[in-house]
Write an enzyme that holds these catalytic residues in place. Structure first.
Site, PDB file in Angstrom:
ATOM      1  CE  LYS A 168      -2.132  -1.300   3.767  1.00  0.00           C
ATOM      2  NZ  LYS A 168      -1.524  -2.661   3.968  1.00  0.00           N
ATOM      3  CG  ASP A 188       6.147  -7.081  -2.998  1.00  0.00           C
ATOM      4  OD1 ASP A 188       5.515  -6.169  -2.445  1.00  0.00           O
ATOM      5  OD2 ASP A 188       6.028  -8.289  -2.682  1.00  0.00           O
ATOM      6  CB  CYS A 250       9.418   5.951   5.592  1.00  0.00           C
ATOM      7  SG  CYS A 250      10.320   7.487   5.383  1.00  0.00           S
ATOM      8  CG  ASP A 276       9.919   8.197   9.920  1.00  0.00           C
ATOM      9  OD1 ASP A 276       8.885   7.490   9.915  1.00  0.00           O
ATOM     10  OD2 ASP A 276      10.034   9.205  10.647  1.00  0.00           O
ATOM     11  CD  GLU A 281      11.165   3.473  15.813  1.00  0.00           C
ATOM     12  OE1 GLU A 281       9.998   3.644  16.249  1.00  0.00           O
ATOM     13  OE2 GLU A 281      11.414   3.308  14.614  1.00  0.00           O
ATOM     14  CG  HIS A 303       8.087   5.615  13.875  1.00  0.00           C
ATOM     15  ND1 HIS A 303       8.320   4.347  14.338  1.00  0.00           N
ATOM     16  CD2 HIS A 303       7.104   5.495  12.957  1.00  0.00           C
ATOM     17  CE1 HIS A 303       7.517   3.481  13.720  1.00  0.00           C
ATOM     18  NE2 HIS A 303       6.769   4.161  12.884  1.00  0.00           N
ATOM     19  CG  LEU A 304       8.267  12.685  12.647  1.00  0.00           C
ATOM     20  CD1 LEU A 304       8.792  14.048  12.169  1.00  0.00           C
ATOM     21  CD2 LEU A 304       7.321  12.874  13.830  1.00  0.00           C
ATOM     22  N   GLY A 305       6.370   9.025  10.009  1.00  0.00           N
ATOM     23  CA  GLY A 305       5.672   8.678   8.767  1.00  0.00           C
ATOM     24  C   GLY A 305       4.165   8.790   8.857  1.00  0.00           C
ATOM     25  CB  ALA A 306       1.676   7.293  10.906  1.00  0.00           C
TER      26      ALA A 306
HETATM   27  N1  NAD Z   1       7.054   5.195   9.272  1.00  0.00           N
HETATM   28  C1  NAD Z   1       5.773   5.113   9.523  1.00  0.00           C
HETATM   29  O1  NAD Z   1       5.222   5.840  10.330  1.00  0.00           O
HETATM   30  C2  NAD Z   1       4.953   4.078   8.788  1.00  0.00           C
HETATM   31  C3  NAD Z   1       3.628   4.362   8.423  1.00  0.00           C
HETATM   32  C4  NAD Z   1       2.899   3.367   7.764  1.00  0.00           C
HETATM   33  C5  NAD Z   1       3.473   2.127   7.511  1.00  0.00           C
HETATM   34  N2  NAD Z   1       4.745   1.916   7.944  1.00  0.00           N
HETATM   35  C6  NAD Z   1       5.378   0.623   7.713  1.00  0.00           C
HETATM   36  O2  NAD Z   1       5.600   0.480   6.328  1.00  0.00           O
HETATM   37  C7  NAD Z   1       5.584  -0.901   5.985  1.00  0.00           C
HETATM   38  C8  NAD Z   1       4.690  -1.116   4.786  1.00  0.00           C
HETATM   39  O3  NAD Z   1       3.383  -0.781   5.148  1.00  0.00           O
HETATM   40  P1  NAD Z   1       2.202  -1.179   4.137  1.00  0.00           P
HETATM   41  O4  NAD Z   1       0.920  -0.751   4.727  1.00  0.00           O
HETATM   42  O5  NAD Z   1       2.563  -0.763   2.765  1.00  0.00           O
HETATM   43  O6  NAD Z   1       2.281  -2.773   4.219  1.00  0.00           O
HETATM   44  P2  NAD Z   1       1.769  -3.789   3.113  1.00  0.00           P
HETATM   45  O7  NAD Z   1       1.613  -5.089   3.804  1.00  0.00           O
HETATM   46  O8  NAD Z   1       0.655  -3.214   2.351  1.00  0.00           O
HETATM   47  O9  NAD Z   1       3.017  -3.908   2.111  1.00  0.00           O
HETATM   48  C9  NAD Z   1       4.150  -4.620   2.483  1.00  0.00           C
HETATM   49  C10 NAD Z   1       4.711  -5.209   1.202  1.00  0.00           C
HETATM   50  O10 NAD Z   1       5.942  -5.851   1.494  1.00  0.00           O
HETATM   51  C11 NAD Z   1       6.033  -6.964   0.649  1.00  0.00           C
HETATM   52  N3  NAD Z   1       7.058  -7.884   1.125  1.00  0.00           N
HETATM   53  C12 NAD Z   1       6.929  -8.792   2.116  1.00  0.00           C
HETATM   54  N4  NAD Z   1       8.082  -9.468   2.237  1.00  0.00           N
HETATM   55  C13 NAD Z   1       8.935  -8.961   1.315  1.00  0.00           C
HETATM   56  C14 NAD Z   1      10.268  -9.232   0.955  1.00  0.00           C
HETATM   57  N5  NAD Z   1      10.968 -10.187   1.571  1.00  0.00           N
HETATM   58  N6  NAD Z   1      10.837  -8.509  -0.025  1.00  0.00           N
HETATM   59  C15 NAD Z   1      10.132  -7.557  -0.662  1.00  0.00           C
HETATM   60  N7  NAD Z   1       8.850  -7.247  -0.376  1.00  0.00           N
HETATM   61  C16 NAD Z   1       8.273  -7.947   0.604  1.00  0.00           C
HETATM   62  C17 NAD Z   1       4.645  -7.533   0.659  1.00  0.00           C
HETATM   63  O11 NAD Z   1       4.453  -8.362  -0.455  1.00  0.00           O
HETATM   64  C18 NAD Z   1       3.803  -6.274   0.587  1.00  0.00           C
HETATM   65  O12 NAD Z   1       3.495  -5.961  -0.756  1.00  0.00           O
HETATM   66  C19 NAD Z   1       5.110  -1.632   7.222  1.00  0.00           C
HETATM   67  O13 NAD Z   1       6.247  -2.121   7.904  1.00  0.00           O
HETATM   68  C20 NAD Z   1       4.495  -0.540   8.058  1.00  0.00           C
HETATM   69  O14 NAD Z   1       4.574  -0.840   9.437  1.00  0.00           O
HETATM   70  C21 NAD Z   1       5.498   2.825   8.551  1.00  0.00           C
HETATM   71  O1  3PG Z   2       3.163   0.969  11.174  1.00  0.00           O
HETATM   72  C1  3PG Z   2       2.664   2.096  11.255  1.00  0.00           C
HETATM   73  O2  3PG Z   2       1.463   2.353  11.190  1.00  0.00           O
HETATM   74  C2  3PG Z   2       3.567   3.241  11.415  1.00  0.00           C
HETATM   75  O3  3PG Z   2       4.863   2.827  11.689  1.00  0.00           O
HETATM   76  C3  3PG Z   2       3.058   4.289  12.354  1.00  0.00           C
HETATM   77  O4  3PG Z   2       3.528   4.049  13.640  1.00  0.00           O
HETATM   78  P1  3PG Z   2       3.033   5.073  14.788  1.00  0.00           P
HETATM   79  O5  3PG Z   2       1.570   4.813  14.974  1.00  0.00           O
HETATM   80  O6  3PG Z   2       3.824   4.712  15.993  1.00  0.00           O
HETATM   81  O7  3PG Z   2       3.303   6.434  14.275  1.00  0.00           O
END
Ligand code: NAD
Ligand code: 3PG
Length: 574
Positions: A168, A188, A250, A276, A281, A303-306
């Site tokens: 996503k 992926d 991120c 990020d 953490e 960790h500001l991504g969200a």
């Molecule tokens: N920094 C933030 O605040 C923040 C915010 C939102 C999400 N995130 C993190 O971002 C990441 C992705 O979130 P998302 O909602 O897109 O998740 P998602 O599950 O929609 O996408 C993850 C993708 O990773 C792929 N994947 C799994 N194993 C893999 C591998 N070995 N090699 C390559 N690709 C692989 C999956 O097929 C999937 O398409 C999660 O770890 C989530 O926690 C961080």
């Molecule tokens: O996986 C997530 O949704 C993000 O990393 C956001 O994490 P947070 O809610 O601690 O900002």
């Protein structure tokens, strides 16, 4: 199951206020929603608890809401006495021991889409900051300097962006980078190349991506184990990157070997990194991370991504709604550790879940002994539904009557596996004896005599089959072993195997009358032979099924079992 949740929630509301603990900061809109939907609930906000403090505090809370800082460990979950749900106001649940939650029957929900755009936009912000040294230039000017030549950047147009994890967030980043006229490649293993191509993304191997990309952005979930993503970008992967490439993370800190990243930066193999998320953490005593944070070609955010207003309102209300749903006894829309069952499906399945659970209770009381392999057959329209709730109901009925296991939709499969219980399902939309029928058949009998068997040595009657149906919303058992009674499985029921001859009902009724047991329902189930009018070479045996108001004392059961013609007698509690 929903029914169990209903009872639990009602019980909670009736005898104990519903309690909700929030240990990371969430938008007040989520809390307002909880207060509006559960006005009687006690809602405690306690951010910043350390694991030991949370373990001491979790007590009898019914719901726990977190983001990514709170570590919901197996020890914390084990200390919870009433927990029904852990709500993650965000995507990643790597801070929650979901296996331990499943074992305890605790539903874990998240907000799978609430902060995707926020994370994607932050990733783009980090990419552009890296390309044009924005944070460094900002800090330089704030320090009173004017260093135009120091901050010469690069354009991203026509540059190659490598997306690792095209889920996503990864896809949202790819779309935004296309707006910046970048070429997008991705790795992926779970995304079909054709699907990616439709979105203007070329799928490559990780090695090819590392060798071709000018910017690399990580967007996989953090998973452990042999094929996990933990340490996905290690020393070897960093060495494959183009000299001068830039890395953005991120997603999750654990994806990168941070010591190897520091080394690659110090050797000037890569031009910069924007981080990020981190393996620790908040960063406290990790020396490598402190050096990374201090490195002049590293951009960092906490960790500001969200962390946007829109995302935080979205994830907070999303999770709050699911907490209310579960505490009211229904199923949530984003359970991480349980199947998604639509509430309208659940309403149709509810009476069948009750039927199958009671069949499980009946089986273990009629046929004591170790459980092994059971075949669960569905006949009729019911076979067209997602019947996982029924399998969980059977496991609940089988195991809760012989153990203190607390079984529900979340942990049924895990507990069954621990008990060595295997359930094989058969489905056919063709009706059997009844329009909709469920049949439990023991595939490998446990060899024990049933509690309906005659006195030692007289016969070794085993109960290997039970069948049931639902009539006017009420579960009914329609087969017990080789007998075909029809009865509603509720309360206390006496089962008597006796010769199929005149006078038996009166005799049993007389004995029960003598011990002051009131009969409120009775049925006699003929054996299969008699029912199908097949030739018989010995007096037939019937099964008398007597619903009584109160449990029958053991001495009265002994009295009955000594009555001449009765072969076997037992009482079952539903
Ligand atoms: N920094 C933030 O605040 C923040 C915010 C939102 C999400 N995130 C993190 O971002 C990441 C992705 O979130 P998302 O909602 O897109 O998740 P998602 O599950 O929609 O996408 C993850 C993708 O990773 C792929 N994947 C799994 N194993 C893999 C591998 N070995 N090699 C390559 N690709 C692989 C999956 O097929 C999937 O398409 C999660 O770890 C989530 O926690 C961080
Ligand atoms: O996986 C997530 O949704 C993000 O990393 C956001 O994490 P947070 O809610 O601690 O900002």
């Amino acid at each position: 199951m929903a029914e169990a949740h209903d009872r639990a929630a009602d019980t909670a509301e009736a005898t104990q206020t519903i309690k909700i603990l929030i240990t990371d900061r969430i938008a007040h809109e989520g809390i307002d929603l909880l207060r509006a939907q559960l006005p009687e609930a006690q809602i405690d906000e306690r951010p910043g608890l350390k694991p030991e403090q949370l373990k001491a505090a979790i007590g009898d809370y019914h719901a726990l809401i977190v983001r990514s800082e709170t570590q919901v460990t197996a020890e914390v979950l084990a200390a919870a006495t009433n927990l029904k749900i852990v709500g993650r106001a965000g995507v990643g649940v790597d801070n929650i021991d979901t296996e331990a939650a499943t074992r305890q029957g605790i539903i874990v929900v998240n907000s799978p889409t609430g902060n995707i755009i926020a994370a994607a936009e932050h990733s783009i912000a980090m990419l552009m900051s890296l390309a044009r040294h924005v944070p460094g230039a900002n800090a330089s000017m704030k320090a009173g300097k004017w260093e135009k030549s120091r901050f010469l950047g690069v354009e991203v147009r026509n540059k190659v962006l490598g997306v690792v994890g095209l889920g996503k967030v990864g896809m949202a980043v790819a779309r935004r980078a296309q707006g910046l006229e970048m070429q997008i490649i991705a790795f992926d293993p779970f995304v079909a190349p054709e699907q990616a191509r439709k979105n203007g993304v070329t799928m490559l191997s990780l090695e090819e991506l590392l060798q071709q990309a000018d910017f690399i952005t990580l967007h996989t979930s953090l998973t452990s184990g042999p094929n996990g993503t933990r340490g996905l970008i290690g020393e070897h992967e960093l060495s494959l990157m183009k000299p001068g490439a830039r890395l953005i993370n991120c997603a999750r800190g654990g994806l990168i070997d941070e010591a190897a990243l520091l080394k690659a930066l110090e050797e000037k193999h890569i031009a910069g990194a924007a981080l990020d998320v981190f393996s620790q953490e908040p960063i406290r005593d990790n020396e490598t991370l402190k050096q990374l944070v201090a490195h002049e070609r590293v951009i960092v955010t906490p960790h500001l991504g969200a962390s946007t207003e829109e995302a935080q309102i979205g994830v907070a209300t999303d999770v709050a709604e699911q907490v209310v749903t579960v505490l009211r006894g229904d199923f949530p829309r984003a359970a991480v550790n349980a199947p998604l069952i639509l509430s309208e499906t659940l309403k149709i399945l509810q009476p069948y879940m009750s039927l199958v659970e009671k069949m499980g209770r009946l089986y273990t009381q009629l046929q004591p002994g170790p459980l092994s392999k059971i075949e669960l057959s569905y006949n009729g329209d019911i076979a067209n539904y997602d019947l996982r709730p029924l399998q969980a109901a059977l496991i609940k009925g089988l195991l809760e009557s012989v153990s203190d296991a607390h079984v529900n939709m979340v942990n049924a499969q895990v507990i069954a596996k621990e008990w060595g219980l295997e359930i094989v399902e058969q489905k056919s939309s063709t009706p059997a004896e009844f329009a909709n029928q469920v049949t439990l058949r023991v595939v490998s009998t446990n060899g024990y005599a049933s509690s309906l068997a005659g006195k030692a040595g007289t016969d070794n009657e085993q109960i290997e089959v039970l069948s049931g149906t639902v009539m006017h919303g009420i579960p009914r058992i329609v087969r017990v072993g080789r007998y075909w009674p029809e009865f509603v499985p509720e309360g206390y029921i006496l089962f008597c195997r006796n010769p199929d001859q005149p006078g038996m009902i009166g005799r049993v009724g007389g004995i029960l009358g003598k011990v002051n047991v009131n009969i409120h329902r009775m049925d006699v189930g003929p054996s299969t032979r008699k029912r199908h009018h097949t030739q018989q070479d010995s007096p037939d045996v019937a099964l008398m099924v007597i619903s009584v108001d109160d449990p029958i004392p053991n001495w009265a059961l002994d009295e009955l079992s000594k009555t001449g013609d009765i072969i076997g007698v037992t009482m079952v509690k539903f």
